[in-house]
Write a protein that holds these residues in place. Structure first.
Motif, PDB file in Angstrom:
ATOM      1  N   ASP A  19       0.871  -1.192   0.000  1.00  0.00           N
ATOM      2  CA  ASP A  19       0.000   0.000   0.000  1.00  0.00           C
ATOM      3  C   ASP A  19       0.900   1.232   0.000  1.00  0.00           C
ATOM      4  OD1 ASP A  19      -1.901   2.129   0.762  1.00  0.00           O
ATOM      5  OD2 ASP A  19      -3.256   0.434   1.125  1.00  0.00           O
ATOM      6  N   GLU A  21       0.185   4.064   1.146  1.00  0.00           N
ATOM      7  CA  GLU A  21      -0.065   4.875   2.342  1.00  0.00           C
ATOM      8  C   GLU A  21       0.466   4.134   3.566  1.00  0.00           C
ATOM      9  OE1 GLU A  21      -4.040   6.437   2.694  1.00  0.00           O
ATOM     10  OE2 GLU A  21      -4.423   6.069   0.557  1.00  0.00           O
ATOM     11  N   ILE A  24      -1.823   3.102   6.426  1.00  0.00           N
ATOM     12  CA  ILE A  24      -2.581   1.862   6.164  1.00  0.00           C
ATOM     13  C   ILE A  24      -1.723   0.652   6.503  1.00  0.00           C
ATOM     14  CG2 ILE A  24      -3.695   0.448   4.405  1.00  0.00           C
ATOM     15  CD1 ILE A  24      -5.296   2.889   5.123  1.00  0.00           C
ATOM     16  N   SER A  27      -1.440   0.218  10.182  1.00  0.00           N
ATOM     17  CA  SER A  27      -2.654  -0.363  10.760  1.00  0.00           C
ATOM     18  C   SER A  27      -2.702  -1.873  10.523  1.00  0.00           C
ATOM     19  CB  SER A  27      -3.895   0.293  10.141  1.00  0.00           C
ATOM     20  OG  SER A  27      -3.954   1.664  10.463  1.00  0.00           O
ATOM     21  N   LEU A  28      -2.348  -2.278   9.292  1.00  0.00           N
ATOM     22  CA  LEU A  28      -2.343  -3.713   8.982  1.00  0.00           C
ATOM     23  C   LEU A  28      -1.287  -4.437   9.793  1.00  0.00           C
ATOM     24  CD1 LEU A  28      -2.784  -3.524   5.113  1.00  0.00           C
ATOM     25  CD2 LEU A  28      -4.449  -4.402   6.752  1.00  0.00           C
ATOM     26  N   ASP A  63      -3.089  -2.892  -2.288  1.00  0.00           N
ATOM     27  CA  ASP A  63      -4.067  -1.832  -2.501  1.00  0.00           C
ATOM     28  C   ASP A  63      -4.327  -1.713  -3.998  1.00  0.00           C
ATOM     29  OD1 ASP A  63      -5.760   0.281  -1.961  1.00  0.00           O
ATOM     30  OD2 ASP A  63      -4.152   1.761  -2.171  1.00  0.00           O
ATOM     31  N   GLY A  92     -10.401   0.737  -1.695  1.00  0.00           N
ATOM     32  CA  GLY A  92     -11.297   1.645  -0.967  1.00  0.00           C
ATOM     33  C   GLY A  92     -12.237   2.351  -1.892  1.00  0.00           C
ATOM     34  N   LYS A 114     -12.087  -1.288   1.657  1.00  0.00           N
ATOM     35  CA  LYS A 114     -11.751  -0.361   2.739  1.00  0.00           C
ATOM     36  C   LYS A 114     -12.984   0.489   3.033  1.00  0.00           C
ATOM     37  CE  LYS A 114      -6.912   0.411   1.276  1.00  0.00           C
ATOM     38  NZ  LYS A 114      -5.975   1.457   0.812  1.00  0.00           N
ATOM     39  N   PRO A 115     -13.192   0.845   4.281  1.00  0.00           N
ATOM     40  CA  PRO A 115     -12.475   0.349   5.476  1.00  0.00           C
ATOM     41  C   PRO A 115     -12.878  -1.097   5.749  1.00  0.00           C
ATOM     42  CG  PRO A 115     -14.313   1.720   6.144  1.00  0.00           C
ATOM     43  CD  PRO A 115     -14.257   1.804   4.638  1.00  0.00           C
TER      44      PRO A 115
END
Length: 452
Positions: A19, A21, A24, A27-28, A63, A92, A114-115
């Motif tokens: 990804d 970002e 992101i 978070s993963l 992504d 997303g 996403k989300p």
């Protein structure tokens, strides 16, 4: 950028998350911390491809929208270079075009919106990796099965040679069979050969019937183009038809069935059912076991164990009875007198419609004549006569033996009047009744027709 959540292990799958970002990815990474696999992170398609060259990766989750190389393009490269790697799209955006491209070109296994829901994402990854593991295990087992089948084919092709080389010594043969059975225990077809040889070890060489019956049944199946399943069941039934006799005492094993009395006769009539019971636990042997169960039924319904009659008897069992009786008549296992092959076939023909299927007899005789060099009965020039029907000038088509086995005359002998008279007198003295196989020259036939 690379991070591994736990120490690597050869048994732990690797997951690559892609990804552009970093929040992101962070978070993963936090979500996947503590999961039973190692995690690699990449912020672009190019970096992901570099990591794939350096590490064996089991699953890539990318992504959909990234600069320079989007997720669908990356997953297409992954499919082309690493087709065994599972591919998941993380998007997303409600972008049907990107999803269709990922499905068609990247052949993704799943896509996640996403989300995401944490539990659903973890479940999706776990299921994808479990499916991949099961698929790899299936392929491994298929490769193992092919290798084992190749080995079994090789062992099967050499089994007869090994057995023949060791039959001179009973203990050596038994040791070899034990080893062969252990190696081939998962191959029921080869196992029938092993059990057949074990049954033969209880008998003297002159009473061993299984190999002859197997080859005769195979010859019949080939001559009549029987389908593979029927041929296999008949061959296995021929190999193991008498396995139920292994519990018999030694003297009963060599006693002609016609001479058995009382409890021995009851035991004899029980052997087809005993043989079937031993084999019914093996699922691939069930059809062959059914043929064995009914191979002593008789066409007129007087057989055993169920007194089946006519076409109620399975066709394979009717054929097996012909082969078994043909061989056992020659070995002295049915009647006290040992018959030659022609006499045995004559016996089968005599009892067609009573003991045997009358529609099978002549075809069976033709197969025997083709398969065995000493059969003359199928020759239209050969006649079977009593001694009182003989005439001077006839030629013996095969050896003539007395009931006690003594050779009286050799095949090829030209009969004379005095010789015929001697045969009649000797037959009367013995109290026997000979069947004489002769060829009748044309001039002798013409003379007989003129006389009467």
């Amino acid at each position: 950028m690379e991070e591994q959540s736990t120490p690597t292990s050869t048994h732990r799958p690797k997951v690559l998350l892609v990804d552009d970002e970093e929040p992101i990815l962070n978070s993963l990474r936090r979500l996947l911390r503590g999961q039973p696999y190692d995690v690699l992170l990449a912020t672009s398609g190019a970096q992901a491809l570099e990591l794939l060259e350096q590490h064996p990766v089991d699953l890539v989750m990318s992504d959909a929208r990234m600069p320079n190389m989007d997720g669908a393009t990356l997953l297409t490269h992954v499919r082309q270079r690493y087709p065994q790697t599972t591919r998941i799209m993380l998007t997303g955006y409600a972008d049907p075009t990107a999803i269709i491209k990922a499905i068609n070109d990247g052949q993704i296994d799943r896509y996640i919106s996403k989300p995401w829901n944490d539990e659903e994402l973890l479940l999706t990854l776990r299921q994808a990796l479990e499916h991949q593991h099961l698929e790899r295990e299936r392929e491994r087992l298929e490769r193992l099965n092919r290798a084992q089948n190749d080995q079994l084919k090789l062992l099967n092709s050499t089994l007869e040679k090994h057995v023949a080389a060791r039959t001179a010594e009973l203990q050596q043969t038994a040791d070899m069979l034990d080893l062969a059975y252990e190696e081939l225990k998962h191959s029921y077809v080869t196992g029938t050969e092993v059990f057949s040889l074990l049954a033969n070890l209880r008998l003297p060489p002159a009473k061993q019937t299984n190999r002859q019956i197997i080859e005769l049944v195979r010859a019949y199946c080939k001559a009549h183009s029987l389908d593979e399943a029927s041929s296999r069941d008949l061959t296995m039934a021929a190999a193991l038809y008498n396995i139920g006799k292994l519990s018999w005492p030694d003297n009963m094993m060599v006693t002609p069935a016609d001479l058995l009395r009382h409890t021995d006769r009851d035991l004899y009539r029980d052997y087809p059912k005993q043989s079937e019971s031993l084999l019914m636990t093996l699922d691939p042997m069930k059809d062959a076991a059914r043929l064995i169960l009914h191979h002593q039924e008789r066409w007129d319904g007087s057989g055993f164990p169920d007194r089946l009659k006519g076409e109620a008897i399975p066709l394979g069992a009717r054929l097996l009875k012909l082969a078994v009786d043909f061989v056992e008549l020659q070995c002295g296992l049915i009647l006290e007198r040992h018959m030659n092959s022609d006499e045995a076939l004559l016996y089968l023909r005599q009892y067609a419609g009573k003991l045997y299927d009358p529609d099978l007899i002549e075809d069976f005789i033709k197969v025997c004549a083709t398969f065995l060099s000493d059969v003359t009965l199928a020759d239209p020039t050969v006649k079977v006569l009593s001694t009182r029907e003989l005439a001077a000038g006839m030629i013996l088509a095969r050896n003539l033996n007395a009931d006690n086995g003594m050779l009286l005359l050799n095949a090829g002998k030209i009969l004379s009047g005095p010789l015929v008279d001697k045969l009649i007198a000797f037959e009367a003295m013995e109290g026997g009744k000979y069947k004489v196989f002769v060829k009748v020259p044309e001039e002798v036939q013409a003379l007989l027709e003129a006389q009467g």
